[in-house]
Motif scaffolding. Structure first.
Motif, PDB file in Angstrom:
ATOM      1  N   TRP A  83      -3.748   5.991  -2.542  1.00 11.33           N
ATOM      2  CA  TRP A  83      -2.365   5.503  -2.492  1.00 11.33           C
ATOM      3  C   TRP A  83      -1.397   6.674  -2.389  1.00 11.33           C
ATOM      4  CZ3 TRP A  83      -0.199   0.904  -1.692  1.00 11.33           C
ATOM      5  CH2 TRP A  83       1.162   0.757  -1.984  1.00 11.33           C
ATOM      6  N   LYS A  85      -1.874   9.481  -1.099  1.00 12.06           N
ATOM      7  CA  LYS A  85      -1.992  10.163   0.196  1.00 12.06           C
ATOM      8  C   LYS A  85      -1.201   9.469   1.314  1.00 12.06           C
ATOM      9  CE  LYS A  85      -6.728  11.846  -0.455  1.00 12.06           C
ATOM     10  NZ  LYS A  85      -8.099  11.704   0.106  1.00 12.06           N
ATOM     11  N   ILE A  86      -0.841   8.212   1.098  1.00 16.65           N
ATOM     12  CA  ILE A  86      -0.152   7.466   2.158  1.00 16.65           C
ATOM     13  C   ILE A  86       1.261   8.016   2.309  1.00 16.65           C
ATOM     14  CG2 ILE A  86       0.658   5.218   2.949  1.00 16.65           C
ATOM     15  CD1 ILE A  86      -1.670   3.970   1.349  1.00 16.65           C
ATOM     16  N   HIS A  87       1.552   8.523   3.476  1.00 16.69           N
ATOM     17  CA  HIS A  87       2.858   9.137   3.741  1.00 16.69           C
ATOM     18  C   HIS A  87       3.891   8.042   4.029  1.00 16.69           C
ATOM     19  CE1 HIS A  87       5.898  11.720   5.567  1.00 16.69           C
ATOM     20  NE2 HIS A  87       5.298  12.695   4.899  1.00 16.69           N
ATOM     21  N   PRO A  88       5.115   8.222   3.573  1.00 17.59           N
ATOM     22  CA  PRO A  88       6.164   7.222   3.818  1.00 17.59           C
ATOM     23  C   PRO A  88       6.368   6.888   5.299  1.00 17.59           C
ATOM     24  CG  PRO A  88       6.907   8.791   2.178  1.00 17.59           C
ATOM     25  CD  PRO A  88       5.593   9.302   2.705  1.00 17.59           C
ATOM     26  N   THR A  89       6.130   7.840   6.188  1.00 18.24           N
ATOM     27  CA  THR A  89       6.302   7.544   7.620  1.00 18.24           C
ATOM     28  C   THR A  89       5.273   6.524   8.095  1.00 18.24           C
ATOM     29  OG1 THR A  89       4.976   9.476   8.229  1.00 18.24           O
ATOM     30  CG2 THR A  89       7.378   9.752   8.210  1.00 18.24           C
ATOM     31  N   TYR A  90       4.074   6.558   7.487  1.00 18.18           N
ATOM     32  CA  TYR A  90       3.062   5.563   7.832  1.00 18.18           C
ATOM     33  C   TYR A  90       3.559   4.165   7.453  1.00 18.18           C
ATOM     34  CZ  TYR A  90      -1.229   2.861   7.906  1.00 18.18           C
ATOM     35  OH  TYR A  90      -2.163   1.890   8.160  1.00 18.18           O
ATOM     36  N   CYS A  91       4.134   4.056   6.272  1.00 15.73           N
ATOM     37  CA  CYS A  91       4.683   2.766   5.819  1.00 15.73           C
ATOM     38  C   CYS A  91       5.794   2.307   6.754  1.00 15.73           C
ATOM     39  CB  CYS A  91       5.198   2.879   4.384  1.00 15.73           C
ATOM     40  SG  CYS A  91       3.893   3.206   3.189  1.00 15.73           S
TER      41      CYS A  91
END
Length: 115
Positions: A83, A85-91
């Motif tokens: 969790w 590791k998930i970059h805000p740009t991916y979201c």
């Protein structure tokens, strides 16, 4: 549902304009459940079953599954690590592409799409 649904609606102060989402699992779509929902005037959101195209959490599940946790403690730890590791740009990209995925899911009547 008889015991908990209405209680949850009150607890979360949802008022009268809430919609119930189910995942189309057979136990949720059995005749007795469908009848109970209808008799109790519960508005149900139409939703394709097992639809990863509309569920961004599947990305997290895939990352965690690849690391093969062997117990609950390790599963919890790996979920937190992945969790983080998930970059805000991916979201942001998931949100931007949602309408396109939604359109495809509708076009394919809930079946798998290229996503």
């Amino acid at each position: 549902m008889k015991q908990h649904l209405k209680e949850s609606v009150r607890k979360f102060k949802l008022g009268r304009k809430w919609v119930f989402q189910i995942d189309n699992d057979p136990k949720h779509t059995s005749k007795v459940v469908v009848k109970w929902l209808k008799d109790n005037k519960v508005k149900v959101l139409e939703w394709p079953s097992q639809s990863p195209d509309l569920n961004p959490i599947d990305y997290l599940k895939k990352c965690v599954r690849a690391r093969r946790p062997t117990n609950l403690t390790q599963l919890h730890q790996l979920c937190q690590e992945e969790w983080a590791k998930i970059h805000p740009t991916y979201c942001g990209k998931l949100v931007e592409g949602f309408m396109k995925r939604l359109t495809q899911v509708k076009q394919f009547k809930g079946n798998a799409t290229k996503y």
